[in-house]
Design a protein around this motif. Structure first.
Motif, short mmCIF file in Angstrom:
data_model
loop_
_atom_site.label_atom_id
_atom_site.label_comp_id
_atom_site.label_asym_id
_atom_site.label_seq_id
_atom_site.Cartn_x
_atom_site.Cartn_y
_atom_site.Cartn_z
N UNK A 100 0.84 -1.20 0.00
CA UNK A 100 0.00 0.00 0.00
C UNK A 100 0.88 1.26 0.00
N UNK A 101 2.00 1.20 0.72
CA UNK A 101 2.94 2.33 0.71
C UNK A 101 3.58 2.46 -0.66
N UNK A 102 3.96 1.32 -1.25
CA UNK A 102 4.57 1.37 -2.57
C UNK A 102 3.63 2.00 -3.59
N UNK A 103 2.35 1.70 -3.49
CA UNK A 103 1.39 2.30 -4.40
C UNK A 103 1.40 3.82 -4.29
N UNK A 104 1.51 4.33 -3.07
CA UNK A 104 1.57 5.78 -2.89
C UNK A 104 2.83 6.36 -3.51
#
Length: 414
Positions: A100-104
């Motif tokens: 989810x952080x990587x998506x950001x």
């Protein structure tokens, strides 16, 4: 006892702390790669001013951090060679919270570089289809051994394997020696350079029409393209090239010769150079001999000419011949070992071989070798410590509160 010269001490290498280039200052790059090829591609973009964030597994980081010896102050020198001017964060994006952080981060990036085979890209949701859904104008760079499709696409690959496939090993070495690898990770570096070049082209197109791009770089194909003059000569002429050591099979005189002390390279690549060489050595009559008027004719007499030149050059030391050939503009040079290269005054004077002062000590570097308005890369950021920029990048790019970051660190997500 070893007779090799000692390594050049770092304190003998000129310091360089020039301002970084700014050609790509508005470009953000996520470097999800490891080893050499991908990190080198990202470093080239960083050298030209892009903000490059190196995303590494928590705890161990990029594989190349462990490659050694040699180490300098506990750091792999191979790592130090391809990771300057970057930020480093640690993130386990295989975990749901990490992804989810990587998506950001992807949503804030212009370029993402991956070096996983297509099957693993899809498994980890790092493939172009998945990431471009998050950011339609994303430049997605896939740098693998064999490319994103074809029967070998999911096979693992390293530089050695790519060199073998390309044909370059078969043509490297002396005629009676076995095939040899090139003395540097050529396939890695060529593929990394291709990835950076392709990224610049894709960014230019995006600036024109807003389109993203899926870039597919194959180490084998980058290395094989390097072989184009040899391969096309075979396809068009039918003669299968063979190993020839320091001698070229097309240009009649293009090889290594011994002198009275040390060997030199000699490249008599055209008729004008051919004439200048014989005038330089005091035998202009050879240059005017009609038997040697063209390269094709000289090839017919190659054995005799090589014998004649070899006898002549053995009469004087290397320094004598290099001075003569330099004065007469005859292409020739020494065969330098790495110790001599690092002490090459001309390379040092151009700022190509240098060292930077950091809080971890003095670090040697090899320059970009490209100048823009008479300036080349600075080293505004030395190769980063593992995870050195995790807090600042996650705060600025992903808008994550520092207290959340600390909690994720305890859970080994970062």
């Amino acid at each position: 006892m070893s007779l090799e010269p000692p390594p050049a001490p770092i304190d003998a290498v000129p310091r360089k702390n020039t301002r970084s280039l700014d050609l790509l200052k508005d470009i953000r790059v996520l470097d999800l790669t490891s080893s050499i090829a991908g990190p080198y591609a990202a470093q080239l973009l960083a050298d030209m001013g892009a903000t490059v964030v190196k995303v590494e597994p928590p705890g161990k980081g990029d594989d190349v951090r462990a490659w050694g010896p040699p180490f300098l102050n506990g750091e792999s020198l191979w790592y130090l060679s391809v990771n300057r001017n970057k930020h480093s964060i640690t993130l386990d994006h295989a975990q749901p919270e990490g992804y989810a952080i990587l998506q950001k981060l992807v949503a804030q990036a212009d370029v993402v570089i991956v070096n996983l085979v297509p099957r693993i890209q899809r498994k980890l949701r790092l493939d172009v289809q998945t990431l471009s859904a998050l950011k339609p104008d994303l430049i997605h760079v896939s740098l693998t051994g064999f490319g994103c499709n074809g029967e070998r696409a999911d096979l693992p690959c390293y530089d050695l394997v790519a060199e073998g496939y390309s044909g370059v090993m078969e043509l490297t070495g002396e005629p009676d020696s076995p095939p040899q690898k090139i003395g540097t990770p050529a396939a890695d570096l060529l593929a990394g350079q291709d990835a950076a070049l392709a990224t610049l082209a894709a960014l230019h197109r995006r600036g024109r029409d807003g389109a993203g791009c899926a870039i597919d770089i194959s180490m084998v194909e980058s290395m094989t393209r390097f072989m184009s003059p040899r391969i096309l000569s075979y396809l068009g002429g039918g003669d299968l090239p063979r190993r020839s050591g320091g001698r070229d099979s097309v240009i009649a005189i293009y090889q290594v010769f011994d002198t009275a002390d040390k060997p030199i390279t000699l490249a008599l690549g055209n008729d004008a150079v051919w004439g200048r060489f014989w005038r330089a050595v005091g035998q202009p009559d050879v240059a005017s001999d009609s038997d040697f008027a063209t390269n094709a004719l000289r090839r017919n007499h190659r054995a005799r000419l090589v014998q004649l030149i070899a006898k002549l050059l053995r009469e004087k030391p290397r320094s004598h011949w290099l001075e003569v050939f330099s004065r007469e503009r005859v292409p020739a040079g020494p065969i330098q070992d790495v110790h001599e290269v690092t002490n090459d005054a001309a390379l040092q004077s151009r700022g190509f071989i240098y060292a930077v002062e950091t809080d971890r000590g003095v670090l040697p570097q090899i320059g970009l070798g490209i100048r823009f308005d008479d300036a080349s890369e600075g080293t505004s950021r030395p190769p980063p410590d593992l995870g050195a920029d995790t807090v600042s990048i996650l705060t600025q790019w992903a808008d994550i509160d520092p207290s959340q970051i600390e909690a994720m660190r305890r859970r080994r997500i970062i």
